[in-house]
Design an enzyme around this catalytic site. Structure first.
Site, PDB file in Angstrom:
ATOM      1  CB  THR A   1     -19.112 -27.618 -37.704  1.00 20.43           C
ATOM      2  OG1 THR A   1     -17.728 -27.088 -37.429  1.00 20.43           O
ATOM      3  CG2 THR A   1     -19.805 -26.063 -38.140  1.00 20.43           C
ATOM      4  CB  VAL A   2     -17.196 -28.203 -32.319  1.00 20.99           C
ATOM      5  CG1 VAL A   2     -18.149 -29.323 -31.654  1.00 20.99           C
ATOM      6  CG2 VAL A   2     -16.000 -28.837 -32.954  1.00 20.99           C
ATOM      7  CG  ASP A   3     -14.213 -26.006 -36.263  1.00 28.65           C
ATOM      8  OD1 ASP A   3     -13.621 -26.210 -35.142  1.00 28.65           O
ATOM      9  OD2 ASP A   3     -14.018 -26.954 -37.151  1.00 28.65           O
TER      10      ASP A   3
ATOM     11  CG  MET B   1     -10.402 -28.959 -31.011  1.00 26.14           C
ATOM     12  SD  MET B   1     -11.737 -30.385 -31.245  1.00 26.14           S
ATOM     13  CE  MET B   1     -10.736 -31.794 -31.225  1.00 26.14           C
TER      14      MET B   1
ATOM     15  NE  ARG C   1      -7.785 -29.031 -39.070  1.00 23.96           N
ATOM     16  CZ  ARG C   1      -8.532 -29.699 -38.341  1.00 23.96           C
ATOM     17  NH1 ARG C   1      -9.883 -29.507 -38.326  1.00 23.96           N
ATOM     18  NH2 ARG C   1      -7.985 -31.014 -38.290  1.00 23.96           N
TER      19      ARG C   1
ATOM     20  CD  GLU D   1      -7.162 -27.446 -33.465  1.00 26.39           C
ATOM     21  OE1 GLU D   1      -6.585 -28.438 -33.387  1.00 26.39           O
ATOM     22  OE2 GLU D   1      -8.054 -27.402 -34.090  1.00 26.39           O
TER      23      GLU D   1
ATOM     24  CE1 TYR E   1     -10.632 -35.818 -32.068  1.00 34.44           C
ATOM     25  CE2 TYR E   1     -10.476 -37.988 -31.283  1.00 34.44           C
ATOM     26  CZ  TYR E   1     -10.047 -37.032 -32.306  1.00 34.44           C
ATOM     27  OH  TYR E   1      -9.848 -37.453 -33.467  1.00 34.44           O
TER      28      TYR E   1
ATOM     29  NE  ARG F   1     -14.511 -34.496 -32.407  1.00 33.52           N
ATOM     30  CZ  ARG F   1     -13.820 -34.913 -33.410  1.00 33.52           C
ATOM     31  NH1 ARG F   1     -13.359 -34.005 -34.158  1.00 33.52           N
ATOM     32  NH2 ARG F   1     -13.800 -36.026 -33.700  1.00 33.52           N
TER      33      ARG F   1
END
Lengths: 419, 419
Positions: free
Chosen positions: A141-143, A189, A191, A246, A296, A299
């Site tokens: 996950t990029v998160d 990005m 969240r 974001e 996008y 990522r």
């Protein structure tokens, strides 16, 4: 007798998820006595439910090797969350039916927190339903919000993209700020957690300082204080680059900007906070500004992937297979940092019960006292994850990424499943 | 006796404008008998007007060599347009005063169409005012709209960035489109001409087709027809990537999206057409979409510069000096394409009278019959400009770009000039 394996990609893809696929398939091919074929779900778990499987044994070893340098999901991914076993019993039953029909003994699920949860449930229910499979989760996950593992493959490359982009755009502004743009805004990005925003802070270093203001989702947005920070930074340095997540929200918890609708996981779909911040800057300061939204690009930017990230993505795939061969079940290979200076890491093992549905937040001590920057501890954490380059092959000026044949496995079930 | 030279960067900077500076300074250093010191205007011509000059002779040859791999304007640039000689006589007089005070014999102006015009005027007025300097223009613009020269340094690298970004984001969408985003929108620069939008078309190739819809500023936006195209593309391919120029306008000539205000040249400052297109797609189709705005990233992305572009940027700088030594005046080194297959080029010479204030448009036959794509002729034109990679050095995961000392030249005039 050898059993087959199924591999599926889940959720938002990354620049290096295919490196994990590469690690899984190349490693499985070394153990033909234990692992027969490696199938892949076409578009993730949706393909498994539909019995729409890809036979990766049809791909040459050269093609599989080239997965290491290809971004996005080579077999397709999806946003599809299985609910609880009570609510989604039909779906779980279907998965087991497909596993049994194709003599699957191993399930490798490559995704984030939601898929770790699904992976755990599959291990449990397959046992209950009398067709036990070993279900292993492969982190992605990029998160960077997976727990236990020190970092999540995908994040290092996204961080490298963001830091490089902020650096390059800031140099552009530096050369024009006297008569033109003074404020540059990049939306990134992330969240609910500021990992990607924090990566923007890596654009600046002692040897090459960049005037930055970072807006983290962890810090309630205070317009007056923010504008004061922008003014003072421009006053001191002539320019400022704002990196805005974001997920930035006001004191009332409401996102500064959002689009309607939500994704299949119930997350609100966001976008467009950069123009909102630009509007605030314009109204309150009159400074000339420009804004960009990476979306996008951040990522999928395999062209500027982190070599460390690629190596770790490959390693978690490889290790998942080795763990499966060791008889492990309901586990995830995790990246363990064994040393900061020099950075050293190894692969450890996480129980999925500890991983599923737990979100790793950006630690409070990674954000500096002002609330608009990162600390040295944060820099020490992120820096090695961005380290090294691993360029893809180029042809005719653009990256030449492999496209697999993705040949279908003949179906064995005579029933369909609506997804 | 040798005379000194002044170099200035003008307008929006690029990923390779410093390669031109490198070419100029390195070449000038080879001819110390003819060219004394190379000064640079701090922040472009504004620095010359303020007598705020940088002494590039204070930089080591290693530092100057590293300019070749550094993006943005190393000496600062500006948006400042001198008006006609009648209207701006004071400014021209001031320039000549500064030139005379610092024994300037050569003026190298690195910019686009507006600066070619300024350069020409300086050559003319310096003659009239009795202090003749040789004024040479060095081409630069990501917009690729300079006439005579086959291409403008800066464009090839921006094109490579755009094509790569569209390719990578489209692969991301490809892997998710079944259950998630079907429409990806990237906004690119290019006020009045579709060169940058056309570059998006280079993401797709015969061996690796990408479903694209390009919105050119040359084609009046027709919502109904556009939506039909989006629908049919998604229906056929499951996804579409839309590359939209910031300059797209409706049949009435009004930009689809614009911010208020205008820059110093009277150009309307644009931004935000991507969310406008996203809104239209959402309203008319309901497809899930994502959008990105590349903004400054596309013109500063030195990490993915085109090797051809870097070589040409260096060559026009080098040639400008050699032309000056040959006694040329009011000219610009131009890139001449001598062969398409294989691509070959050489440096020619353009008269500034032919260059100034002429905007090269995207040829009509570069846009295909549908109005939403590029032709083979366009591909043949752009492809070689993107060819080759020329990676910068990285340190700690990010590019390590040179920062010059930029030591000031002691002032000689006792008057100030308000800019």
């Amino acid at each position: 007798m050898s059993k087959n394996a199924i591999y599926a990609q889940s959720g938002g893809v990354t620049a290096v998820i295919n490196a994990s696929a590469c690690g899984i398939i190349e490693t499985a091919r070394k153990y033909p006595d234990q692992i027969g074929k490696v199938y892949a779900g076409r578009n993730g778990i949706v393909g498994i439910l539909k019995e729409d499987l890809i036979d990766t044994s049809e791909e040459s070893s050269e093609s599989i090797a080239r997965l290491r340098t290809a971004p996005s999901g080579a077999f397709g991914s999806c946003r599809y969350k299985l609910k609880s076993i009570q609510e989604s019993r039909d779906a779980y039953q279907r998965l087991i039916d497909v596993f049994a029909a194709h003599e699957i003994g191993y399930f490798f699920y490559n995704g984030g927190g939601d898929s770790a949860d699904t992976c755990l449930k599959i291990a449990q229910i397959s046992e209950q339903m009398g067709y036990p499979v070993q279900a292993l989760h492969v982190p992605k996950t990029v998160d960077n919000d997976l727990p236990v593992t020190d970092s999540s493959p995908g994040f290092g490359s996204a961080a490298k993209y963001i830091a490089t982009s902020v650096l390059e755009a800031s140099l552009d502004v530096a050369s024009m700020s006297l008569t033109s743009t003074k404020v540059f805004i990049l939306e990134v990005m992330g969240r609910h957690s500021g990992w990607m925003a924090a990566a923007g802070g890596m654009a600046s270093s002692q040897s090459h300082p960049i005037p930055l203001v970072i807006l983290f989702p962890e810090i309630a947005f205070d317009r007056e204080q923010f504008i004061q920070r922008v003014r003072s930074t421009v006053s001191e340095h002539g320019q400022v680059s704002i990196v805005v997540s974001e997920g930035v929200a006001g004191k009332d918890g409401r996102f500064l900007a959002g689009q309607d609708g939500s994704d299949a996981f119930g997350h609100q779909q966001l976008g467009g906070v950069a123009p909102t911040i630009a509007c605030i800057v314009k109204q309150d300061t009159g400074f000339k500004y420009h804004w960009a939204v990476a979306d996008y690009l951040q990522r999928s930017a395999r062209h500027i992937a982190s070599r460390t990230d690629v190596e770790q993505a490959y390693a978690v795939g490889e290790s998942a297979v080795l763990m499966a061969l060791d008889g492990e079940n309901s586990v995830m290979p995790a990246i363990v940092r064994t040393s900061d200076h020099p950075y050293q890491w190894k692969i450890g093992k996480a129980s999925l019960a500890e991983v599923a549905n737990v979100e790793k937040k950006l630690p409070g001590h990674f954000i500096d006292e002002s609330g608009y920057g990162i600390t040295q501890a944060c820099r020490d954490y992120i820096a090695p994850l961005m380290e090294g380059e691993d360029y893809p092959e180029f042809r005719n000026g653009v990256p030449h990424y492999i496209r697999l044949v993705n040949k279908s496995v003949p179906r064995k079930l005579d029933t369909d499943f609506e997804v």
